[in-house]
Write a protein that holds these residues in place. Structure first.
Motif, PDB file in Angstrom:
ATOM      1  N   CYS A   1       0.636  -1.215   0.106  1.00 17.14           N
ATOM      2  CA  CYS A   1       0.000   0.006   0.057  1.00 17.14           C
ATOM      3  C   CYS A   1       0.641   1.283  -0.150  1.00 17.14           C
ATOM      4  CB  CYS A   1      -0.947   0.080   1.227  1.00 17.14           C
ATOM      5  SG  CYS A   1      -1.688  -1.373   1.388  1.00 17.14           S
ATOM      6  N   LEU A   2       1.921   1.309   0.860  1.00 17.15           N
ATOM      7  CA  LEU A   2       2.587   2.490   0.980  1.00 17.15           C
ATOM      8  C   LEU A   2       3.588   2.728  -0.415  1.00 17.15           C
ATOM      9  CD1 LEU A   2       4.262   1.986   4.508  1.00 17.15           C
ATOM     10  CD2 LEU A   2       2.139   3.631   3.850  1.00 17.15           C
TER      11      LEU A   2
ATOM     12  N   ALA B   1       1.191   4.161  -2.936  1.00 14.23           N
ATOM     13  CA  ALA B   1       1.023   5.557  -2.734  1.00 14.23           C
ATOM     14  C   ALA B   1       2.289   6.355  -3.155  1.00 14.23           C
ATOM     15  CB  ALA B   1       0.851   5.784  -1.281  1.00 14.23           C
ATOM     16  N   TYR B   2       3.493   5.687  -2.897  1.00 14.34           N
ATOM     17  CA  TYR B   2       4.932   6.451  -3.320  1.00 14.34           C
ATOM     18  C   TYR B   2       4.787   6.768  -4.732  1.00 14.34           C
ATOM     19  CZ  TYR B   2       9.801   7.297  -3.586  1.00 14.34           C
ATOM     20  OH  TYR B   2      11.152   7.945  -3.624  1.00 14.34           O
ATOM     21  N   LEU B   3       4.364   5.565  -5.421  1.00 15.69           N
ATOM     22  CA  LEU B   3       4.469   5.431  -6.986  1.00 15.69           C
ATOM     23  C   LEU B   3       3.524   6.550  -7.455  1.00 15.69           C
ATOM     24  CD1 LEU B   3       5.387   4.144  -9.558  1.00 15.69           C
ATOM     25  CD2 LEU B   3       3.345   2.557  -9.438  1.00 15.69           C
TER      26      LEU B   3
ATOM     27  N   ALA C   1      -5.859   7.978  -0.282  1.00 17.44           N
ATOM     28  CA  ALA C   1      -6.912   6.957  -0.911  1.00 17.44           C
ATOM     29  C   ALA C   1      -6.409   6.013  -1.678  1.00 17.44           C
ATOM     30  CB  ALA C   1      -7.658   7.901  -1.735  1.00 17.44           C
ATOM     31  N   VAL C   2      -5.109   6.222  -2.466  1.00 16.16           N
ATOM     32  CA  VAL C   2      -4.480   5.118  -3.202  1.00 16.16           C
ATOM     33  C   VAL C   2      -4.197   4.060  -2.330  1.00 16.16           C
ATOM     34  CG1 VAL C   2      -2.626   4.540  -4.623  1.00 16.16           C
ATOM     35  CG2 VAL C   2      -3.889   6.618  -5.035  1.00 16.16           C
ATOM     36  N   ALA C   3      -3.622   4.314  -1.163  1.00 19.26           N
ATOM     37  CA  ALA C   3      -3.260   3.347  -0.162  1.00 19.26           C
ATOM     38  C   ALA C   3      -4.300   2.593   0.139  1.00 19.26           C
ATOM     39  CB  ALA C   3      -2.265   4.199   0.951  1.00 19.26           C
TER      40      ALA C   3
ATOM     41  N   TRP D   1      -8.874   6.834   6.809  1.00 22.87           N
ATOM     42  CA  TRP D   1      -8.491   7.669   5.886  1.00 22.87           C
ATOM     43  C   TRP D   1      -8.728   8.991   6.170  1.00 22.87           C
ATOM     44  CZ3 TRP D   1     -11.540  11.250   2.788  1.00 22.87           C
ATOM     45  CH2 TRP D   1     -10.965  11.776   1.660  1.00 22.87           C
ATOM     46  N   LEU D   2      -9.554   9.129   6.736  1.00 27.47           N
ATOM     47  CA  LEU D   2      -9.966  10.671   7.247  1.00 27.47           C
ATOM     48  C   LEU D   2      -9.034  11.397   8.408  1.00 27.47           C
ATOM     49  CD1 LEU D   2     -13.813  11.393   7.501  1.00 27.47           C
ATOM     50  CD2 LEU D   2     -12.171  12.608   6.320  1.00 27.47           C
TER      51      LEU D   2
END
Lengths: 309, 170
Positions: free
Chosen positions: B86-87, B90-92, B118-120, B145-146
């Motif tokens: 996931c991380l 998100a980095y990508l 949100a991507v993660a 997420w929030l």
């Protein structure tokens, strides 16, 4: 180079995720890493959590002092209610003992348990686990059920010498065979990361109702039968869910039942018998003149009384 | 005599950020219930993921993020490899959009941080659904997420400190 490194690491991680998930039995290397991490994290969290517990206890003491009057009234009302239940319970206990004696029912022996303190609580939607500060040194094993004061919390999924990882009933990986006490219907309690796990594969002859008690069914032999789980509620999504009993109490202390399998519930001497006792079925009996034995079926140790036609 | 220009060392900067994320995650994992409610569980690791992806992409960063993800898995007891996946996703994402981030206002960058979070979470959702055949509780995912998106001021502070420290940005 940076994009290439990123793509390589990302592809490697995806492969790790797929392999780690698909590997059965689990990789000893991953298990060892988890055990080591749990061994380190448990004392760290215990120390960090100590001030929180002190503040919590101080808050409890202050609120108990402030609300002493209203609590006293509520407790008196509860005591009156409990006294009327006590009479009924005594009468039922006498009946129960007499019927058990008549039927020769053997009750399950009490299971040993150890008390542990929760030192870490992962409560996100993707993992619902806890770390408790008792481990293999106290006899805890993988698969042992974990209870709070009021009900089942989850089961042990990882054991280090002085810490254990508990997978909660709400975890997305958790699947627990349960029964409805009113109808004896069966279901699989399925966690989804939310507070109320759903009842999947529900099979019951009588429709389920809001408030039905949910207990462990013992199917599959992973958990003993009859541990309290919660009550049935209708979810906002229309699915049947369970409001967990364990949600109603503080989360600091838990009991780990040292339950391995059902062989614990039977005397060892009974298990030593290799032959299964035969029982008489309701099959028609040949006349004594034929000189042959009555047909028997070795299905279980329970004798079935023959009813007169 | 002229003093030589200070060279920015990225390794200590990364190490301090990693330690802060780990400490934050450990503190928020303390079991606590206040008035029957439990505190939220933000994903602190998404802060450096955003900052490193936007300000200083390097070969080291994905490896450090991999390590942070493994730590999250071990801390929370999730499926091994879930949080690294996931991380890094998100980095990508942040790496792909970094040119849109430069010179943007605080609010716009915050919006991009929300998108990276949100991507993660979408990747975590899909991965867990495929692995466990159960869709994770969506209100719970939205809540996490929030609270993670609310960490953006930390990411902004980290970016500012990085840009102040780095002689090349002066």
């Amino acid at each position: 180079m940076a994009p290439l490194a990123l793509v390589v690491v990302l592809a490697g991680t995806a492969a790790l995720f797929v392999l780690a998930r698909g590997q059965e039995p689990r990789s000893p290397g991953l298990d060892a890493a988890r055990r080591m991490a749990d061994s380190v994290l448990a004392p760290v969290e215990r120390v960090l959590g100590a001030p929180v517990i002190w503040v919590h206890h101080a808050g409890d003491s202050i609120s108990a002092y402030i609300f002493a009057g209203s609590q006293n009234r509520a407790l008196k009302a509860q005591l009156n209610q409990a006294l009327s239940w006590q009479d009924k319970a005594t009468a039922l206990q006498v009946d129960n003992d007499r019927l058990r004696a008549l039927l020769g029912v053997k009750t399950d022996p009490p299971l040993p348990m150890v008390l542990g303190r929760t030192v870490l609580d992962a409560r996100g939607p993707f993992a619902n686990t806890r770390l408790v500060d008792v481990g293999a040194a106290r006899g805890v094993m993988e698969g042992n059920p974990v209870l709070s004061d009021h009900g089942l919390v989850g089961r042990i999924v990882g054991v280090a010498p002085n810490a254990s990882r508990v997978m909660l009933l709400t975890d997305t990986e958790s699947r627990t065979p349960v029964l409805l006490s009113r109808t004896n219907g069966r279901a699989i309690l399925t966690g989804d990361g939310g507070a109320n796990p759903s009842l999947a594969y529900l099979r019951t002859h009588d429709p389920i109702r809001v408030g039905d008690r949910v207990l462990t069914s013992g199917d599959g032999g992973v958990l003993p039968r009859g541990l309290p789980v919660g009550v049935a509620v209708k979810g906002l999504d229309g699915a049947w869910r369970v409001a967990l009993d364990s949600d109603a109490v503080p989360i600091d202390y838990v009991r780990v039942l040292l339950f391995r399998d059902f062989s614990q519930l039977v005397p060892a001497a009974a298990l030593a018998h290799r032959s299964i006792p035969s029982i008489a079925t309701g099959a028609p009996q040949p006349s004594p003149s034929a000189g042959t034995a009555a047909p028997t079926t070795a299905t279980s140790g329970l004798s079935v009384p023959r009813s007169a036609p | 005599m002229r003093t030589p220009a200070r060279v920015f060392e990225s390794a200590p900067w990364m190490a301090v950020t990693v330690v802060m994320c780990m400490v934050g995650s450990i503190i928020f994992a303390i079991p606590l219930k206040v008035f029957g409610l439990q505190p939220p569980e933000p994903v602190f690791s998404l802060v450096p993921v955003f900052v490193w992806g936007a300000s200083r992409p390097s070969i080291t960063a994905p490896l450090v993020i991999l390590g942070l993800g493994v730590f999250q898995d071990l801390l929370w007891g999730s499926i091994f490899g879930l949080w690294p996946l996931c991380l890094l996703a998100a980095y990508l994402f942040v790496y792909a959009i970094r040119r849109f981030l430069s010179g943007q206002e605080f609010v716009i960058r915050w919006a991009w941080f929300c998108a990276a979070c949100a991507v993660a979470f979408v990747v975590a959702d899909v991965a867990l659904t495929l692995a466990d055949r159960t869709l994770p509780d969506l209100p719970g995912v939205a809540a996490q997420w929030l609270v993670t998106a609310a960490l953006y001021p930390l990411a902004n502070r980290l970016t500012e400190r990085y840009e102040n420290e780095n002689a090349r940005f002066r």
